[in-house]
Design an enzyme around this catalytic site. Structure first.
Site, mmCIF file in Angstrom:
data_model
loop_
_atom_site.group_PDB
_atom_site.id
_atom_site.type_symbol
_atom_site.label_atom_id
_atom_site.label_comp_id
_atom_site.label_asym_id
_atom_site.label_seq_id
_atom_site.Cartn_x
_atom_site.Cartn_y
_atom_site.Cartn_z
ATOM 1 N N PHE A 156 55.420 20.815 -32.081
ATOM 2 C CA PHE A 156 55.651 20.407 -30.697
ATOM 3 C C PHE A 156 54.922 21.394 -29.805
ATOM 4 O O PHE A 156 55.295 22.563 -29.714
ATOM 5 C CB PHE A 156 57.125 20.371 -30.330
ATOM 6 C CG PHE A 156 57.333 19.897 -28.915
ATOM 7 C CD1 PHE A 156 57.347 18.547 -28.630
ATOM 8 C CD2 PHE A 156 57.456 20.805 -27.868
ATOM 9 C CE1 PHE A 156 57.502 18.101 -27.308
ATOM 10 C CE2 PHE A 156 57.600 20.368 -26.557
ATOM 11 C CZ PHE A 156 57.626 19.015 -26.288
ATOM 12 N N ASP A 241 51.192 29.525 -30.819
ATOM 13 C CA ASP A 241 51.919 28.981 -29.676
ATOM 14 C C ASP A 241 53.295 29.644 -29.628
ATOM 15 O O ASP A 241 54.204 29.274 -30.371
ATOM 16 C CB ASP A 241 52.041 27.462 -29.813
ATOM 17 C CG ASP A 241 52.795 26.833 -28.646
ATOM 18 O OD1 ASP A 241 53.421 27.576 -27.863
ATOM 19 O OD2 ASP A 241 52.777 25.591 -28.538
ATOM 20 N N LYS A 270 57.073 29.322 -20.327
ATOM 21 C CA LYS A 270 58.525 29.306 -20.173
ATOM 22 C C LYS A 270 59.077 30.609 -19.611
ATOM 23 O O LYS A 270 59.088 30.810 -18.410
ATOM 24 C CB LYS A 270 59.185 28.909 -21.487
ATOM 25 C CG LYS A 270 58.879 27.461 -21.895
ATOM 26 C CD LYS A 270 59.754 26.979 -23.007
ATOM 27 C CE LYS A 270 59.376 25.575 -23.469
ATOM 28 N NZ LYS A 270 59.571 24.549 -22.453
#
Length: 414
Positions: A156, A241, A270
């Site tokens: 994801f 990531d 984030k």
């Protein structure tokens, strides 16, 4: 359940409408791309949020790690307020006085050289794909239009068209083709399969050091070291990531730090925005990011003074090491608590630091149903993939609060 937090008086954003009325009001005017739990948050501080009726909830999701430092951390809020009184946006058409310091600090923290500032995590991933392809053509010598990127099953990395093109989650792909070519997916945590997929066209291997959306899937020890060795030996880039796994979540600054691995390209987001503004970054070796030249790539808001000020405040917090230590120490508490629940409603779990994927016995309920039962107990979590819960509390959580959440989970499973 009570919390030690005292919230300020409510403002007028919701007027006099109740939670139920606000939820109904969203339906005709907000796209239905989410299925939120039926709670309407009006105020928040630290690890606690409060709805419009004044009910309080312990936040065990932390905005998918965007709130690693809790809601409205005073140092981050202060930095934002200070910058709001100076300048918030210049665009990259001009320099601003906050970007250099932010980039210097971020490069130092990661052990890399250069920073490409962006806004959202998906933008960072898209930017990294572009950079890797350009590097492949200009440095590696791949024939024009032939560069490939190898990814992992269960990944994801976001929801843009290019990113869902290499997703193996059919729910993320259905109805969005035709898809962007140039990607190869291999099983996660399988070095042999990864090596077989890399060839002379491979620009990069893009993986999550821990797969978040898949249910906090942690690879075998040595996998990340193997990816680093393999990509170096076969002449392609290693892109990690760490948008969810990074910045203290796993008990280290980065998840790759558990194996002392330094990728060629690191993706952050984030928590880098402190839960206040969207901030992301591609951080890389100089010879990689130097392939970009004026006009190749850009972002109106990327690297703006407000985001740089907030990001710098986040880096100040990380520099103390306090949050990494808290995640490691309280991660042990979380691990022991979940171990005690295994066999009594929990089938299995995977945890690293203050991050866990918890597989619930489907006979007890779906992940959504368990999340709703926890909501009734004053605890906020989020389900993924059927009967799996994700736990990712703010790193400011106390041991007592963590025990409160575990006790609520034990109660709803019983």
């Amino acid at each position: 359940m009570t919390s030690p937090t005292t919230f300020p008086a409510s403002g007028s954003a919701s007027g006099t409408r109740s939670s139920a009325q606000l939820i109904r009001a969203e339906a005709p005017v907000v796209a239905h791309n989410y299925h939120p739990l039926p709670v309407v948050v009006a105020r928040a501080e630290g690890t606690w949020v409060e709805d419009v009726e004044g009910r309080r909830y312990l936040d065990m999701l932390a905005g998918y790690s965007a709130l690693n430092f809790g809601h409205r951390h005073p140092a981050i809020v202060e930095a934002a307020h200070r910058q709001l009184d100076e300048v918030t946006l210049t665009s990259r058409a001009f320099h601003n006085d906050r970007l250099a310091g932010f980039a210097e600090r971020l490069a130092e923290l990661t052990g890399l050289d250069m920073v490409l500032p962006m806004n959202t995590g998906a933008e960072a991933v898209e930017s990294a794909v572009k950079v890797a392809r350009k590097w492949a053509y200009e440095v590696k010598g791949v024939a024009p239009g032939r560069a490939t990127v190898v990814v992992a099953d269960g990944n994801f990395h976001g929801r843009t068209t290019t990113i869902v093109s290499f997703s193996t989650d059919e729910a993320a792909r259905a109805g969005f083709g035709p898809f962007t070519p140039g990607f190869r997916a291999v099983p996660y945590n399988d070095l042999a399969a990864l090596e077989a997929a890399v060839d002379e066209t491979t620009a990069a291997v893009l993986i999550e050091p821990i797969q978040g959306e898949a249910g906090v899937v942690i690879p075998d020890e040595g996998y990340l070291t193997g990816v680093r060795e393999l990509t170096r030996r076969l002449g392609c880039l290693f892109i990690a990531d760490e948008i969810q796994s990074g910045l203290g979540r796993t008990g280290r600054t980065l998840a790759v730090d558990h194996e002392s691995v330094v990728p060629d390209v690191l993706l952050l987001g984030k928590a880098l925005g402190g839960g206040i503004v969207p901030v992301s970054a591609v951080v890389a070796h100089r010879d990689v990011l130097s392939v970009l030249r004026p006009g190749d790539h850009g972002s109106t808001f990327g690297g703006n003074p407000l985001s740089a000020a907030v990001g710098s405040a986040v880096l100040d917090l990380l520099a103390t090491g306090e949050f990494q230590r808290r995640a490691a120490e309280l991660g042990d508490v979380l691990d022991r608590g979940l171990a005690a629940l295994t066999g009594t409603g929990v089938i299995a779990y995977r945890a690293r630091g203050l991050w866990a994927g918890v597989d619930i016995d489907p006979a007890i309920g779906t992940g959504r149903q368990i999340s709703e039962r926890l909501l009734a107990e004053g605890v906020l979590v989020k389900d993924t993939h059927g009967s799996t819960l994700r736990l990712a509390p703010p790193l400011t959580i106390t041991e007592e609060e963590l025990h409160t959440a575990l006790e609520a989970l034990r109660k709803v499973l019983a």
